[in-house]
Design an enzyme around this catalytic site. Structure first.
Site, PDB file in Angstrom:
ATOM      1  N   GLU A  64       5.062  24.792  39.206  1.00 18.33           N
ATOM      2  CA  GLU A  64       3.883  24.191  39.827  1.00 18.33           C
ATOM      3  C   GLU A  64       3.865  22.681  39.644  1.00 18.33           C
ATOM      4  OE1 GLU A  64       3.816  26.766  37.781  1.00 18.33           O
ATOM      5  OE2 GLU A  64       3.157  28.431  39.061  1.00 18.33           O
ATOM      6  N   THR A 513     -10.775  18.903  75.180  1.00 23.51           N
ATOM      7  CA  THR A 513     -11.584  18.602  74.006  1.00 23.51           C
ATOM      8  C   THR A 513     -12.102  17.176  74.108  1.00 23.51           C
ATOM      9  OG1 THR A 513      -9.625  17.892  72.771  1.00 23.51           O
ATOM     10  CG2 THR A 513     -10.321  20.181  72.492  1.00 23.51           C
ATOM     11  N   VAL A 514     -13.048  16.853  73.252  1.00 26.89           N
ATOM     12  CA  VAL A 514     -13.622  15.507  73.236  1.00 26.89           C
ATOM     13  C   VAL A 514     -12.789  14.618  72.329  1.00 26.89           C
ATOM     14  CG1 VAL A 514     -15.645  14.151  72.627  1.00 26.89           C
ATOM     15  CG2 VAL A 514     -15.928  16.410  73.653  1.00 26.89           C
ATOM     16  N   GLY A 515     -12.222  13.555  72.905  1.00 31.10           N
ATOM     17  CA  GLY A 515     -11.611  12.466  72.133  1.00 31.10           C
ATOM     18  C   GLY A 515     -10.369  12.791  71.335  1.00 31.10           C
ATOM     19  N   GLY A 518      -4.944  11.025  72.738  1.00 30.90           N
ATOM     20  CA  GLY A 518      -3.931  10.030  73.105  1.00 30.90           C
ATOM     21  C   GLY A 518      -3.764   9.856  74.596  1.00 30.90           C
ATOM     22  N   LYS A 519      -4.864   9.985  75.354  1.00 32.49           N
ATOM     23  CA  LYS A 519      -4.786   9.845  76.818  1.00 32.49           C
ATOM     24  C   LYS A 519      -4.350   8.443  77.230  1.00 32.49           C
ATOM     25  CE  LYS A 519      -8.982  10.867  77.774  1.00 32.49           C
ATOM     26  NZ  LYS A 519      -9.482  11.031  76.402  1.00 32.49           N
TER      27      LYS A 519
END
EC number: 2.7.1.130
Length: 833
Positions: A64, A513-515, A518-519
Site C-alpha cells: 500500500e 450537455t451544458v458547457g 471544447g466546442k
C-alpha cells in the site's frame, strides 16, 4: 454488531499481548510501533499535522505504501498548503514509507481500532480528509470520521474475491463502513463491481486505475543497476534469474528451474527475495540442501565477495529496485494458494515475468498482462522449469515480453493524477474552495448562487429534508423539460415545424450537455481544415452573453476584429481571434446570419458553433462532442442536471467526437463507446485531445489575431498559479501539470465570470506570496480579464508576476484522416468541388 466487534477487538488485543512481548524482543522497531498504535505518537510528528487541516493517507504495509507514493506526490501538487500525514500498520511499511515518500509531512503508525482510542486519534488530528489505500476499512476509526463529519475517500481501491465473501459476514457493520466513504476510487471495473456488491452507492464509485503504474521510486539508472550487481557480487554471469516475494513451498521449484538453466548457462546467478524476512535462515538451508552456495544481501554490503551462486535478499523495501537486475522474473505467492503478488514492480523495469496459476488477488492486472502475452502463467514446478529455461534460451521472445510490459505500464499511467483531481473536486468544488480560502471573494451574488446551485445538483451526499424536497421539485421540472424537448424534436422530425435551408453546406457542432466539452477549439480546427481544402468557410455563433443586440453582427471579417469581447461574447471573440481568413458572425437566428455570410462573404460552408439544438435550420452534417472526462454530466436533464437532451438523442449525430481523451480513464472511454454503439449505429466515432500551443502574455494576447507567444516547453518545472472560470477547471489544471508545470494553487471562479482588475491583481499578489513564477489563465478567461500590462501590475503591487494565457488547440487522435476524409467527401459530393 458494532458492540460485538468492539468486544472481539479488546479480547484479541489481550490475547496477543504475549506475542507482542516476544516480537518486541526479536524485531527492531516493534516497541515504537506498539507505542504509537496505542496513541503515544511523538509530539514532533503530531505538531506538523494536528489541527492543521491535513490530508491523512493510510497505507497498511509495503504494498500500500508503494501505491500511495505517487498519490502523495500528486496531492502535494494539488494541495500545496495542506500538510500530508501518512499512517502505516507494519514495521516494514513504516521503513518503506520513510524511504520512498518524501512529500509527507509526518509518518506515523495507525492506531489500534479500539473504540475510545480511534476516536481520540481522529479528534486529536482532525484531518481534512481520511484516505485509506486499497481496502483499509476499520469500523471504529470510520465511525469517528462519520461523527466528526470528516470525508473519507478510498484510493487505489482493491477488493479480492476473499474480501467480498469475508466482508459480507459483517452485516450492519459493513453497511456503516461503506456508508461512511464519500468516494470510492477503484483500480479496475472488477474492483468497482465488488465494492458495489458490498453495498457502495454506484454513483460514488469511480474507476481511476492502479496508481502502482505511476510509481517512480523503483526507477534505476544504468549506473545504479550496475552498482546493485557489483554490491551483490554477481558481476560475471550468463544471466540472472530473480524470484521475488516467495513463500514456503516455492523455493524448491525455483531452485529446480535454476539447476536446469545452469546446464546451458553455468555462470547464471539466482536472487531470491523471501516474502517474510523471518524465513531467511530457512531459505538459506533449502538452497544449501540443493547444493548451492549462498550469500545474504546485508552481509555482502558489509563484506563484498564473489563466487556464490545465490543472493538472498534480506532487506526491507529494496525488491522494487533489485528487480532491475533480473533477466527473467518469477513473482511468488502464485504457485501456492496465496493469491499472488503485484507484478507491476518488475514490469516497470520491462522484465519477462512468470507467475503461478494462483493470481486471484491481482485478477485485473494479471488478465491485462496475459491478454498481451506479457506474462507467462505456469501450473506447476515442471512448467516453471520449462518456461524459465525457454526464456533464457530464446532472446527474441524474452525481448518481446520486455517491450510489451513497458508498453503496458506506459499506457496505464495517470491513476494518481486522476485521483488527485477527484479529491480536489470532492473537497474544493469550485466556489466552496475559492470562497473558503479567503483569498479572492466574488461580490456577484448571482454567480455565487449559480455555483451553490451547481454543487447542489451534482452532490451525491445526503441533504436535509428541505433540500431533498427542492431537488425533487427540480427533478419534476427536468421530466417536464425532457418531455418538451422530445415533443419539439418530434415536431421537426414529422414536419409539424418547418426547417429553413441555407444555400451552402452546413455543419452543426454542439453537445448534449451544458458547457466544458471544447466546442470552441474544435470549431477553430474544423474551420482551418475546411479553409485549407479550398472552401470559403464562416462560423455562425449565437453570441452567448454578448452585449451587442441585433439580427446580424460581424465579429470578424477574417482580417479585422470589429467587436470587443464584451460586445461579441467570449466564445465568438475567441473564435475570431484565432481564425484569419474566416469570418465570424453572431446572431440569434443562424438562418439570417448564414444568409448574410453567403451574400457578403461568399460562404460555401457554414459551421454552426453550438448548433446541435438549433433544429430550425437544416444541416448537412451533425457533429456532437462528448467530454470524456465529465461523461454525460450527472445523468439528469436540466434543471436537475446538466443534460440539454436525453443521452439517446446522440442518434442524430453523423460524427461523435470524444474530447480530452488523454485526460480520461480507459473505463470512461469504453463506456462512451458502448453508449454510442447502443444509441447510434451509423455515427463515425472519433477521439481528440486538447494540446497547449503556447503561452501568451495577457497584454500581447489582446493585441492581435493569432498571437503565438512562447513555447509550451518553457513552462516545464515552473511554479504557476492556475486561475479559471470555465466549465471544467480540473481539465485545465491537469493540462498544466501534464506540461511539467508545478501548479502551486488554483483559483476557480464560476463559469463565464467577468473578472475585475482588482481580482486579477489579488491573484497576482497571492501568486507572489506562494512563490509562483506566473499566473496562467485560459483563453476563455482572457476575454473577460481587463488588460493588465507589466507596468500596471508593478505600479499597483510594487512587484511583477506575469499573467499568461495558455493557447489550446484540438488535434484528432489517430483519426484525422477519417473525420476530414468524411467531411471532404461529403463536401465534394454536395458542392461539386
Amino acid at each position: 454488531m458494532q458492540l460485538l466487534y468492539n468486544i472481539a477487538a479488546i479480547i484479541v488485543v489481550l490475547l496477543i499481548i504475549p506475542v507482542f512481548a516476544v516480537r518486541a524482543i526479536r524485531e527492531r522497531g516493534f516497541v515504537e510501533r506498539i507505542r504509537q498504535s496505542l496513541g503515544f505518537v511523538p509530539e514532533e510528528e503530531l505538531a506538523k499535522v494536528a489541527k492543521k487541516n491535513c490530508i491523512w493517507v493510510h497505507a497498511a504495509s509495503v504494498g500500500e505504501v508503494v501505491a500511495a507514493s505517487p498519490l502523495i506526490k500528486e496531492f502535494r501538487k494539488e494541495f500545496p498548503k495542506s500538510p500530508i500525514l501518512v499512517s502505516v500498520v507494519t514495521t516494514s511499511g513504516y521503513e518503506m514509507a520513510n524511504r520512498i515518500i518524501k512529500d509527507a509531512d509526518s509518518i506515523i503508525y495507525f492506531p489500534l481500532d479500539l473504540p475510545l482510542l480511534a476516536a481520540h486519534m481522529v479528534r486529536m488530528i482532525t484531518p481534512r480528509v481520511f484516505m485509506p489505500v486499497e481496502t483499509e476499512l476499520w469500523p471504529n476509526f470510520l465511525r469517528a470520521c462519520r461523527t466528526m463529519n470528516i470525508p473519507v475517500m478510498m484510493v487505489n481501491g482493491r477488493i479480492s474475491d476473499k474480501s467480498v465473501k469475508r466482508y459480507h459476514h459483517l452485516h450492519s457493520l459493513l453497511d456503516d463502513m461503506i456508508g461512511t466513504v464519500t468516494k470510492f476510487a477503484m483500480q479496475s471495473p472488477i474492483d468497482a463491481e465488488y465494492i458495489i456488491r458490498l453495498g457502495a452507492n454506484p454513483n460514488l464509485v469511480v474507476v481511476t486505475g492502479n496508481t502502482k503504474f505511476d510509481q517512480t521510486y523503483t526507477d534505476v539508472s544504468t549506473k545504479e543497476k550496475q552498482r546493485l550487481i557489483d554490491e551483490m557480487g554477481i558481476q560475471n554471469n550468463d544471466g540472472i534469474f530473480l524470484a521475488g516475494s516467495t513463500h514456503r513451498g516455492e523455493e524448491e521449484p525455483v531452485l529446480q528451474a535454476f539447476k536446469e538453466v545452469r546446464k546451458e548457462k553455468p555462470n547464471a546467478k539466482l536472487v531470491i527475495a523471501p516474502r517474510e524476512l523471518l524465513r531467511v535462515r530457512e531459505v538459506i538451508a533449502i538452497c544449501h540442501s540443493a547444493g548451492f552456495k549462498t550469500a545474504r544481501r546485508t552481509e555482502l554490503l558489509e563484506h563484498p565477495s564473489e563466487g556464490h551462486d545465490i543472493v538472498i535478499l534480506d532487506t526491507i523495501g529494496e525488491l522494487g529496485q533489485v528487480y532491475s537486475v533480473g533477466d527473467v522474473i518469477y513473482v511468488g505467492g502464485s504457485l501456492i494458494a496465496h493469491g499472488g503478488h503485484n507484478i507491476l514492480e518488475p514490469a516497470a523495469h520491462g522484465k519477462a515475468i512468470i507467475v503461478g496459476f494462483n493470481m486471484f488477488n491481482f485478477k485485473e492486472t494479471h488478465a491485462l498482462f496475459t491478454k498481451r502475452s506479457a506474462v507467462i502463467t505456469v501450473q506447476n514446478s515442471a512448467e516453471l522449469t520449462q518456461e524459465v529455461v525457454r526464456l533464457f534460451s530464446d532472446d527474441e521472445e524474452r525481448h518481446r515480453m520486455e517491450s510489451e510490459t513497458l508498453a503496458i505500464c506506459s499506457e496505464n499511467k495517470g491513476a494518481a493524477r486522476r485521483s488527485a483531481i477527484l479529491l480536489h473536486e470532492m473537497l474544493e468544488q469550485v466556489e466552496e474552495r475559492r470562497l473558503a480560502s479567503g483569498y479572492i471573494k466574488s461580490t456577484n451574488k448571482v454567480e455565487n448562487f449559480q455555483t451553490y446551485f451547481y454543487h447542489l445538483i451534482h452532490s451525491r451526499k445526503s441533504h436535509g429534508l428541505l433540500v431533498q424536497m427542492f431537488i425533487a421539485v427540480l427533478y419534476i421540472f427536468s421530466l417536464i423539460y425532457g418531455g418538451l424537448v422530445n415533443l419539439k424534436l418530434a415536431g421537426y422530425k414529422f414536419g409539424v415545424f418547418s426547417r429553413k435551408k441555407l444555400g451552402c453546406y452546413v455543419i452543426s457542432l454542439g453537445n448534449i450537455t451544458v458547457g466544458g466539452t471544447g466546442k470552441t477549439p474544435t470549431a477553430q480546427l474544423l474551420a482551418r481544415e475546411i479553409r485549407n481544402l479550398g472552401y470559403r468557410v464562416v462560423i455562425l455563433n449565437r453570441g452567448y452573453r454578448a452585449k451587442w443586440r441585433g439580427e446580424v453582427g460581424v465579429v470578424s471579417d477574417g482580417k479585422t476584429l470589429h467587436m470587443t469581447a464584451a460586445e461579441a461574447g467570449d466564445e465568438a471573440y475567441m473564435l475570431a481571434k484565432h481564425l484569419p481568413d474566416v469570418p465570424v458572425l453572431i446572431g440569434p437566428e443562424r438562418y439570417q446570419t448564414g444568409t448574410y455570410a453567403i451574400e457578403h462573404f461568399g460562404a460555401e460552408v457554414a459551421i454552426l458553433d453550438d448548433g446541435y439544438q438549433h433544429w430550425q435550420l437544416d444541416r448537412d452534417m451533425d457533429i456532437v462532442l462528448i467530454d470524456a472526462v465529465n461523461v454525460f454530466g450527472n445523468g439528469y436533464m436540466l434543471p436537475r442536471g446538466t443534460l440539454r437532451e436525453p443521452i439517446s438523442h446522440i442518434d442524430r449525430a453523423d460524427i461523435c467526437l470524444l474530447t480530452k481523451v488523454d485526460q480520461a480513464s480507459e473505463t470512461s472511454r469504453q463506456y462512451i463507446h458502448t453508449v454510442i454503439e447502443e444509441e447510434n449505429e451509423h455515427a463515425l466515432v472519433v477521439e481528440s485531445v486538447h494540446r497547449p500551443r503556447g503561452f501568451i502574455e495577457l497584454a500581447d494576447w489582446h493585441a492581435n489575431i493569432a498571437s503565438e507567444g512562447i513555447d509550451v516547453n518553457q513552462m516545464k518545472g515552473k511554479r504557476v498559479m492556475a486561475v479559471s472560470a470555465i466549465g471544467n477547471p480540473a481539465s485545465f489544471e491537469q493540462t498544466l501539470a501534464n506540461l511539467g508545470a508545478v501548479v502551486v494553487e488554483s483559483l476557480r471562479f464560476p463559469d463565464h465570470h467577468d473578472y475585475t482588475e482588482q481580482e486579477m491583481l489579488d491573484a497576482a499578489n497571492l501568486a507572489v506570496q506562494m512563490d509562483a513564477e506566473a499566473v496562467v489563465i485560459t483563453e476563455k478567461d482572457a476575454v473577460k480579464v481587463p488588460i493588465l500590462t507589466r507596468d500596471t501590475i508593478v505600479g499597483k503591487l510594487g512587484h511583477m508576476v506575469p499573467i499568461y494565457v495558455v493557447s489550446v488547440e484540438v488535434t484528432f487522435r489517430d483519426d484525422a484522416d477519417r473525420i476530414l476524409g468524411c467531411i471532404h467527401k461529403d463536401l465534394k459530393e454536395k458542392l461539386g468541388k
